[in-house]
Scaffold this motif. Structure first.
Motif, mmCIF file in Angstrom:
data_model
loop_
_atom_site.group_PDB
_atom_site.id
_atom_site.type_symbol
_atom_site.label_atom_id
_atom_site.label_comp_id
_atom_site.label_asym_id
_atom_site.label_seq_id
_atom_site.Cartn_x
_atom_site.Cartn_y
_atom_site.Cartn_z
ATOM 1 N N ALA A 25 1.965 -13.129 9.231
ATOM 2 C CA ALA A 25 2.971 -12.660 8.279
ATOM 3 C C ALA A 25 2.653 -11.250 7.803
ATOM 4 C CB ALA A 25 3.047 -13.611 7.087
ATOM 5 N N PHE A 26 1.363 -10.937 7.733
ATOM 6 C CA PHE A 26 0.972 -9.600 7.314
ATOM 7 C C PHE A 26 0.848 -8.649 8.494
ATOM 8 C CE2 PHE A 26 -0.054 -9.794 2.809
ATOM 9 C CZ PHE A 26 -0.023 -11.159 2.576
ATOM 10 N N SER A 27 0.427 -9.165 9.640
ATOM 11 C CA SER A 27 0.146 -8.283 10.767
ATOM 12 C C SER A 27 1.396 -7.690 11.386
ATOM 13 C CB SER A 27 -0.647 -9.056 11.833
ATOM 14 O OG SER A 27 0.126 -10.138 12.332
ATOM 15 N N ILE A 28 2.580 -8.245 11.107
ATOM 16 C CA ILE A 28 3.788 -7.681 11.686
ATOM 17 C C ILE A 28 4.145 -6.355 11.032
ATOM 18 C CG2 ILE A 28 4.755 -9.920 12.351
ATOM 19 C CD1 ILE A 28 6.474 -9.865 9.875
ATOM 20 N N PHE A 29 3.517 -6.036 9.914
ATOM 21 C CA PHE A 29 3.740 -4.757 9.268
ATOM 22 C C PHE A 29 2.527 -3.854 9.529
ATOM 23 C CE2 PHE A 29 7.433 -6.074 7.091
ATOM 24 C CZ PHE A 29 7.234 -7.389 6.703
ATOM 25 N N PRO A 30 2.738 -2.539 9.752
ATOM 26 C CA PRO A 30 1.595 -1.637 9.966
ATOM 27 C C PRO A 30 0.784 -1.509 8.689
ATOM 28 C CG PRO A 30 3.630 -0.399 9.706
ATOM 29 C CD PRO A 30 4.021 -1.850 9.793
ATOM 30 N N PRO A 31 -0.535 -1.394 8.788
ATOM 31 C CA PRO A 31 -1.349 -1.239 7.588
ATOM 32 C C PRO A 31 -1.182 0.162 7.000
ATOM 33 C CG PRO A 31 -2.692 -1.113 9.569
ATOM 34 C CD PRO A 31 -1.313 -1.482 10.012
ATOM 35 N N PRO A 32 -1.178 0.309 5.637
ATOM 36 C CA PRO A 32 -1.103 -0.823 4.715
ATOM 37 C C PRO A 32 0.249 -1.489 4.766
ATOM 38 C CG PRO A 32 -0.825 1.209 3.522
ATOM 39 C CD PRO A 32 -1.155 1.612 4.932
ATOM 40 N N SER A 33 0.303 -2.742 4.444
ATOM 41 C CA SER A 33 1.529 -3.521 4.578
ATOM 42 C C SER A 33 2.691 -2.894 3.831
ATOM 43 C CB SER A 33 1.297 -4.941 4.061
ATOM 44 O OG SER A 33 2.522 -5.599 3.928
ATOM 45 N N ILE A 34 3.780 -2.610 4.577
ATOM 46 C CA ILE A 34 4.967 -2.035 3.971
ATOM 47 C C ILE A 34 5.522 -2.975 2.906
ATOM 48 C CG2 ILE A 34 7.356 -1.344 4.408
ATOM 49 C CD1 ILE A 34 6.464 -0.404 7.154
ATOM 50 N N LEU A 35 5.500 -4.260 3.203
ATOM 51 C CA LEU A 35 6.061 -5.231 2.271
ATOM 52 C C LEU A 35 5.286 -5.237 0.963
ATOM 53 C CD1 LEU A 35 7.950 -7.556 1.581
ATOM 54 C CD2 LEU A 35 6.378 -9.100 2.759
ATOM 55 N N ILE A 36 3.962 -5.301 1.047
ATOM 56 C CA ILE A 36 3.158 -5.371 -0.171
ATOM 57 C C ILE A 36 3.276 -4.084 -0.969
ATOM 58 C CG2 ILE A 36 0.801 -5.490 -1.047
ATOM 59 C CD1 ILE A 36 0.172 -7.488 1.043
ATOM 60 N N VAL A 37 3.244 -2.952 -0.273
ATOM 61 C CA VAL A 37 3.391 -1.673 -0.958
ATOM 62 C C VAL A 37 4.714 -1.619 -1.706
ATOM 63 C CG1 VAL A 37 3.704 0.804 -0.629
ATOM 64 C CG2 VAL A 37 1.867 -0.382 0.579
ATOM 65 N N ALA A 38 5.782 -2.123 -1.082
ATOM 66 C CA ALA A 38 7.087 -2.126 -1.733
ATOM 67 C C ALA A 38 7.063 -2.975 -2.993
ATOM 68 C CB ALA A 38 8.148 -2.642 -0.767
ATOM 69 N N VAL A 39 6.390 -4.120 -2.911
ATOM 70 C CA VAL A 39 6.288 -4.996 -4.086
ATOM 71 C C VAL A 39 5.503 -4.309 -5.188
ATOM 72 C CG1 VAL A 39 5.343 -7.164 -4.949
ATOM 73 C CG2 VAL A 39 6.518 -7.117 -2.747
ATOM 74 N N HIS A 61 -7.864 -13.120 0.993
ATOM 75 C CA HIS A 61 -8.832 -12.536 1.929
ATOM 76 C C HIS A 61 -8.240 -11.316 2.631
ATOM 77 C CE1 HIS A 61 -12.119 -12.312 4.766
ATOM 78 N NE2 HIS A 61 -11.294 -12.465 5.786
ATOM 79 N N ILE A 62 -6.974 -11.425 3.051
ATOM 80 C CA ILE A 62 -6.322 -10.307 3.730
ATOM 81 C C ILE A 62 -6.174 -9.117 2.787
ATOM 82 C CG2 ILE A 62 -4.145 -9.551 4.782
ATOM 83 C CD1 ILE A 62 -3.863 -12.389 5.912
ATOM 84 N N LEU A 63 -5.809 -9.380 1.537
ATOM 85 C CA LEU A 63 -5.680 -8.292 0.558
ATOM 86 C C LEU A 63 -7.008 -7.590 0.352
ATOM 87 C CD1 LEU A 63 -3.354 -9.999 -2.072
ATOM 88 C CD2 LEU A 63 -2.786 -8.011 -0.664
#
Length: 219
Positions: A25-39, A61-63
């Motif tokens: 779920a996280f790896s489909i976004f390039p690091p750093p995660s676009i989704l998390i950054v948006a949140v 752990h991923i964070l």
């Protein structure tokens, strides 16, 4: 008679599969995660629901791996886990009660029941892997008709017993599994079959929990 049709989260499958999907779920976004950054940009914080479970643990752990400085994080879980402490990076988080009115961590009964948690009554709505589309992934169901036959057989027995004692049937569904074209028709067949019977209620777990709390309060 109560019939429970539900869409369930990742924790209903085996831990290896759950952890694998948490990572992907996280790896489909390039690091750093676009989704998390948006949140972070929008809210300035993030909450992990089910923080003490396998998937919640993996998210933390991923964070930790992706960020040298962790943002504001809330750890949410049911009242069973409220008050537990989690070490995330250089921080210690206290798990907060997430405003839930029930949990579905039990596999030991066919109807909701109360337990005592931190001195208070807590409602459990049992879950089941018996009629559950994850069996396609585990190799226990092969053809769509396998799902239909298993669901119908379970329903028929509970419907017969439900003539004198209310029953609840748990049907575990995941869009990514049962939603495949080759399997969706089996679900449609079962829903048609069950809906033609009198006295059947198609409900979510939340609806059942609310009904139970209203009609059978703990005190």
């Amino acid at each position: 008679m109560l019939l429970l049709c539900q869409r369930t989260g990742m924790r209903t499958v085996s831990k290896p599969a759950a952890l694998m999907r948490a990572k992907s779920a996280f790896s489909i976004f390039p690091p750093p995660s676009i989704l998390i950054v948006a949140v972070y940009d929008l809210l300035g914080s993030i909450a992990i629901v089910g923080a003490t479970g396998a998937v919640g643990t993996e998210f933390f752990h991923i964070l930790e791996q992706r960020y040298s400085a962790l943002p504001r994080i809330k750890a949410l879980a049911s009242s069973r886990s409220a008050g537990k402490r989690l070490s995330v990076g250089d921080r210690e988080l206290v798990v907060e009660e997430g405003g839930f009115i029930y949990d579905c961590n039990a596999y030991n009964d066919d109807l909701p029941y109360y337990t005592e948690v931190h001195g208070k009554k807590w409602l459990g709505v049992p879950y089941s892997l018996e009629v559950n589309d994850t069996k396609f992934w585990r190799g226990e169901l092969i053809t769509p008709n396998d799902f239909f036959e298993a669901a119908r057989s379970c329903f028929d027995m509970l419907y017969e017993e439900g003539a004198t004692h209310p029953k609840m049937m748990s049907v575990g569904l995941h869009c990514r599994i049962i939603g495949k074209p080759g399997r969706a028709n089996a679900l449609r067949q079962f829903l048609k079959y069950a809906s033609e019977k009198e006295g059947v209620w198609f409900a979510t777990r939340l609806e059942i929990a609310r009904w139970w709390l209203e009609h059978y309060p703990s005190e």
